[in-house]
Design an enzyme around this catalytic site. Structure first.
Site, PDB file in Angstrom:
ATOM      1  N   SER A  23       0.853  -1.135   0.017  1.00 53.37           N
ATOM      2  CA  SER A  23      -0.024   0.004   0.031  1.00 53.37           C
ATOM      3  C   SER A  23       0.884   1.265   0.056  1.00 53.37           C
ATOM      4  CB  SER A  23      -0.944  -0.056   1.109  1.00 53.37           C
ATOM      5  OG  SER A  23      -1.742   0.922   1.270  1.00 53.37           O
ATOM      6  N   GLY A  48      -3.984   3.527   0.920  1.00 50.32           N
ATOM      7  CA  GLY A  48      -4.621   3.653   2.005  1.00 50.32           C
ATOM      8  C   GLY A  48      -5.915   4.664   1.764  1.00 50.32           C
ATOM      9  N   ALA A  72       6.975  10.696   4.657  1.00 48.18           N
ATOM     10  CA  ALA A  72       5.947  11.251   5.561  1.00 48.18           C
ATOM     11  C   ALA A  72       4.713  11.850   4.982  1.00 48.18           C
ATOM     12  CB  ALA A  72       6.341  12.511   6.549  1.00 48.18           C
ATOM     13  N   ILE A  73       4.289  11.007   3.861  1.00 43.42           N
ATOM     14  CA  ILE A  73       3.212  11.397   3.106  1.00 43.42           C
ATOM     15  C   ILE A  73       1.883  11.889   3.849  1.00 43.42           C
ATOM     16  CG2 ILE A  73       1.631  10.617   1.124  1.00 43.42           C
ATOM     17  CD1 ILE A  73       4.638  10.468   0.101  1.00 43.42           C
ATOM     18  N   CYS A 132       0.056   3.459  10.800  1.00 41.28           N
ATOM     19  CA  CYS A 132       0.612   4.602  10.038  1.00 41.28           C
ATOM     20  C   CYS A 132       1.287   5.773  10.894  1.00 41.28           C
ATOM     21  CB  CYS A 132      -0.313   5.394   9.110  1.00 41.28           C
ATOM     22  SG  CYS A 132       0.660   6.760   8.176  1.00 41.28           S
ATOM     23  N   ASN A 194       4.685  -2.528   8.590  1.00 42.79           N
ATOM     24  CA  ASN A 194       4.625  -0.836   8.086  1.00 42.79           C
ATOM     25  C   ASN A 194       6.021  -0.098   8.358  1.00 42.79           C
ATOM     26  OD1 ASN A 194       3.894   1.621   7.191  1.00 42.79           O
ATOM     27  ND2 ASN A 194       1.616   1.050   7.997  1.00 42.79           N
ATOM     28  N   THR A 195       6.113   0.986   8.115  1.00 45.29           N
ATOM     29  CA  THR A 195       7.550   1.429   8.212  1.00 45.29           C
ATOM     30  C   THR A 195       7.897   1.884   9.725  1.00 45.29           C
ATOM     31  OG1 THR A 195       6.289   3.456   8.171  1.00 45.29           O
ATOM     32  CG2 THR A 195       7.203   2.736   6.017  1.00 45.29           C
ATOM     33  N   THR A 268       9.159  -0.180  -1.446  1.00 44.77           N
ATOM     34  CA  THR A 268      10.163   0.612  -1.718  1.00 44.77           C
ATOM     35  C   THR A 268      10.732   0.416  -3.206  1.00 44.77           C
ATOM     36  OG1 THR A 268      10.435   1.581   0.427  1.00 44.77           O
ATOM     37  CG2 THR A 268      12.220   1.972  -1.080  1.00 44.77           C
TER      38      THR A 268
HETATM   39  C1  LIG Z   1       5.711   6.288   0.214  1.00 43.81           C
HETATM   40  C2  LIG Z   1       5.118   5.268   0.866  1.00 43.81           C
HETATM   41  C3  LIG Z   1       3.798   5.415   1.236  1.00 43.81           C
HETATM   42  C4  LIG Z   1       3.103   4.488   2.209  1.00 43.81           C
HETATM   43  N1  LIG Z   1       1.726   4.767   2.212  1.00 43.81           N
HETATM   44  C5  LIG Z   1       1.113   3.562   3.059  1.00 43.81           C
HETATM   45  C6  LIG Z   1      -0.162   3.553   3.242  1.00 43.81           C
HETATM   46  O1  LIG Z   1      -1.095   4.512   2.869  1.00 43.81           O
HETATM   47  N2  LIG Z   1      -0.899   2.547   4.010  1.00 43.81           N
HETATM   48  C7  LIG Z   1       0.032   1.368   4.668  1.00 43.81           C
HETATM   49  O2  LIG Z   1      -0.630   0.769   5.222  1.00 43.81           O
HETATM   50  N3  LIG Z   1       1.285   1.588   4.240  1.00 43.81           N
HETATM   51  C8  LIG Z   1       1.938   2.494   3.364  1.00 43.81           C
HETATM   52  N4  LIG Z   1       3.157   2.369   3.592  1.00 43.81           N
HETATM   53  C9  LIG Z   1       4.090   1.511   3.873  1.00 43.81           C
HETATM   54  C10 LIG Z   1       4.189   0.275   2.847  1.00 43.81           C
HETATM   55  O3  LIG Z   1       2.958  -0.145   2.511  1.00 43.81           O
HETATM   56  C11 LIG Z   1       5.174  -0.824   3.481  1.00 43.81           C
HETATM   57  O4  LIG Z   1       4.516  -1.518   4.687  1.00 43.81           O
HETATM   58  C12 LIG Z   1       6.531  -0.238   3.779  1.00 43.81           C
HETATM   59  O5  LIG Z   1       6.977   0.745   3.000  1.00 43.81           O
HETATM   60  C13 LIG Z   1       7.528  -1.553   4.099  1.00 43.81           C
HETATM   61  O6  LIG Z   1       7.845  -2.179   2.898  1.00 43.81           O
HETATM   62  P1  LIG Z   1       9.217  -1.727   1.883  1.00 43.81           P
HETATM   63  O7  LIG Z   1      10.237  -1.784   2.725  1.00 43.81           O
HETATM   64  O8  LIG Z   1       9.083  -2.991   0.856  1.00 43.81           O
HETATM   65  O9  LIG Z   1       8.744  -0.450   1.335  1.00 43.81           O
HETATM   66  C14 LIG Z   1       3.746   3.417   2.559  1.00 43.81           C
HETATM   67  C15 LIG Z   1       5.187   3.283   2.264  1.00 43.81           C
HETATM   68  C16 LIG Z   1       5.859   4.425   1.365  1.00 43.81           C
HETATM   69  C17 LIG Z   1       7.162   4.091   1.128  1.00 43.81           C
END
Ligand SMILES: Cc1cc2nc3c(=O)[nH]c(=O)nc-3n(C[C@H](O)[C@H](O)[C@H](O)COP(=O)(O)O)c2cc1C
EC number: 1.3.-.-
Length: 307
Positions: A23, A48, A72-73, A132, A194-195, A268
């Protein structure tokens, strides 16, 4: 060897392969159609959604860091009505399951939003974001307190017949406690992670780089944390897990599956290569063939930890 089986099932959602998009990193799907066939991946998870459209946080809201990125969208999204009117018609045309990621500012909003999404036939499942780190209300409050998580997941579970996946935050002391609370409340599957909350500083300006000051760290830097959490939660609960965090290659994805994930999400990596998820799915198949594994399901949780 004959073609290996790559299909898996998450709470009744059948995936042709275990690779989904994470997401917030893949828009609403259509944005990525020019770069790859959406039918090469297992599922799409949307940005989301909330009840009302949301502009998100002021810029700058993305910064690259060693081994990852900080964002920090602030959950910018089109809102549920525009999603129905403008995004669903495209999603109807693809033969790949669509999972809607949602969040509410209040407990009630989670329930109301779920009731609306329940009525959209094109949506295969719901991923509830209780994690989030970038918004003041909602999100993280529900994701760090097991009682609040239980309440919100129970309400979402009562508000839909669709599969409910809960997305966990790594920003907790014990992820297993949170996972258990969500499963007790009726979650059909869990996605993690999540992050991680982080920050970046511009020394010359003596200021944080992000307007929001802090952001969510993603990318290869978080993979070891994510692997550990998937492994811990897999030992504790019976529901299927979706592993997320720094998955850039097929090898990364397979490591998560060994740790106990039934499927994975790619986040990412999409910013570096918009066809990353399809490449990872193809790479998993190649690895299975090269290693004589006829069914991906044989690898789920097959990590050996004895010495
Ligand atoms: C730019 C950006 C926007 C994100 N927006 C959401 C979101 O709207 N809802 C959500 O559950 N996670 C969101 N995430 C988290 C990601 O879905 C994911 O859990 C996180 O980036 C870890 O995975 P990765 O290391 O492969 O990026 C976002 C991540 C990034 C980088």
């Amino acid at each position: 060897m004959t073609t290996p089986n790559l299909s898996v099932e998450i709470a009744g959602i059948k995936l042709r392969n275990p690779v989904m998009t994470a997401s917030g990193t893949f828009g609403y799907g259509a944005e990525f159609a020019p770069y790859m066939s959406l039918e090469k991946i297992g599922a799409i998870v949307t940005k989301g959604l909330s009840m009302k459209p949301k502009a998100g946080n002021p810029t700058p809201r993305i910064v690259e860091t060693p081994g990852g990125m900080l964002n920090a969208i602030g959950l910018q999204n089109v809102g549920i009505e525009a999603f129905k009117a403008e995004k669903v018609p495209f999603l109807r045309t693809i033969a790949t399951p669509v999972i809607v990621n949602l969040y509410g500012n209040t407990l009630e909003e989670y329930g109301e939003l779920t009731e609306i999404i329940d009525t959209i036939p094109e949506v295969a499942g719901i991923e509830v974001n209780i994690s989030c780190p970038n918004v003041k209300q909602g999100g993280i409050v529900f994701g760090t307190d097991p009682k609040a998580a239980f309440e919100v997941v129970s309400l979402v579970r009562e508000s839909t017949l669709k599969p409910v996946i809960v997305k966990l935050s790594p920003n907790v002391t014990d992820v297993v406690v949170m996972a258990q609370a969500c499963v007790d409340a009726g979650a059909d599957a869990l996605s993690l992670i999540n992050t991680l909350t982080g920050m970046a500083i511009d020394l010359q300006k003596r200021r944080p780089i992000l307007a929001n000051i802090t952001g969510g760290l993603s990318g290869p830097a978080i993979k070891p944390v994510a692997l550990r959490m998937v492994w811990q939660v897999a030992k504790a609960v019976q529901v299927p897990l979706i592993g997320i965090g720094g998955i850039m290659t097929a090898t990364d994805a397979l490591e998560f599956i060994l740790a106990g994930a039934t499927a994975v999400q790619v986040g990412t990596a999409n910013f570096l290569d918009p066809s990353a998820a399809a490449t990872i799915a193809a790479g998993i198949e190649e690895w299975l063939v090269a290693n004589g594994v006829s069914d991906i399901r044989d690898l789920i949780g097959a990590l050996k930890t004895d010495r």
